[in-house]
Design a protein around this motif. Structure first.
Motif: not given
Length: 333
Positions: A185, A239, A247, A262, A267, A273
């Motif tokens: 992203s 998200f 990202v 986040l 996350k 990630f």
């Protein structure tokens, strides 16, 4: 306490006011004033702390020894750090910097240029916005040195110093791809300025070159100057709704808001990630784990800007304009 005047220095040194004036203005040797007299006057100035009247001097010489710096937002760490570097480097060369923020408002940017004109600044360092072309062209026509930095206005023939935003973004996305990321992203802003559009172009090209399809649903364009809570709500929606595994934040303030989101979502940044922020910030170094970031060469940008300004100011004739693009680097943490 009464400030020391040129007349006071002349009386103390036993020389004429004209002689003192020549010494203060760096013309003593041109006027064949002896080294002994120069040293005597300089000693008195050092001991008694003479400070010249800057306004009177600018009226006499036509130079204010002041440079106007116009940036987007002095509270943004990128601009505050680069403004400080420019200020330090200019001061060592005998110039002072006055600066203001445009907040990306064309009207405010125009007002700032007019304010700096009234202050008789010697030169302008500007991080411009579209629509300012005519005002800057008037400065150039008035033989005022103008250096654009961070952002360029392609329709203007003037000096520009910036970083290679396209390549830095390309390398960031490529590093994600090499880590096996599939849903990358980009969180960016909607302002139509070159350094932001170059970051989007770098993102798109990296995906294309590695056989990945550009998906506009993975790109969030945040409205510039909106409330942070609105930005965070948009990020949280992005998200939650997509299977994003990496990202790239196109600015450091977007990255800081993103890290808050986040954390709120629980996350974890790491192998599953990936996060890269554009424009480094101490927060990214302190974060656990550390956040990778694109680092613009602030010191080199500031040094190049000042060198260009000084060469323009000291030249008797108009110099050719230069476009200097410096590499940014990806700091892997």
């Amino acid at each position: 306490m009464k400030s020391l005047s040129i007349k006071d220095i002349a009386v103390a040194a036993g020389v004429s006011i004209t002689t003192v004036s020549f010494i203060i203005n760096g013309k003593a040797r041109d006027k064949s004033i002896s080294e002994a007299v120069i040293k005597k006057v300089e000693k008195i100035i050092a001991e008694k702390g003479y400070k010249p009247n800057q306004i009177a001097r600018s009226l006499r010489t036509g130079n204010s020894n002041i440079i106007g710096l116009i940036i987007e937002d002095i509270s943004n760490s990128f601009f505050s750090r680069i403004a400080r570097l420019i200020e330090d480097k200019a001061y060592k060369k005998g110039y002072k910097i006055i600066y203001s923020s445009t907040e990306n408002s064309l009207e405010k940017a125009k007002d700032l240029i007019n304010m700096f004109k009234s202050r008789k600044v010697d030169a302008y360092i500007i991080s411009p916005i579209k629509g300012l072309e005519e005002d800057i062209q008037h400065l150039i026509a008035d033989n005022k040195p103008v250096i654009l930095f961070d952002r360029n206005l392609p329709d203007l023939d003037t000096n520009y110093v910036g970083a290679d935003h396209f390549k830095a973004t390309y390398q960031s996305v490529e590093s994600f791809i090499k880590q096996g990321k599939k849903k990358i992203s980009l969180v960016t802003t909607d302002i139509d300025v070159q350094q932001i559009t170059e970051r989007l172009a770098g993102y798109e090209k990296a995906l294309a070159d590695h056989g990945m399809v550009y998906n506009e649903n993975l790109v969030l364009k945040v409205h510039f100057n909106q409330e942070e809570k609105e930005t965070m709500a948009q990020m949280e929606k992005l998200f939650h709704s997509k299977e994003i595994d990496a990202v790239l934040f196109a600015t450091n303030y977007l990255a800081i808001s993103g890290l808050k989101v986040l954390k709120k979502m629980g996350k974890q940044v790491g192998n599953d990630f990936g996060v890269i922020a554009y424009d480094d910030h101490e927060v990214f170094e302190l974060h656990t784990p550390g956040i990778s970031a694109v680092q613009q060469p602030l010191e080199e940008i500031a040094e190049t800007v000042i060198q260009l300004i000084l060469s323009q100011l000291s030249s008797k004739s108009k110099l050719d304009n230069q476009h200097i693009i410096l590499p940014a680097k990806l700091i892997q943490r």
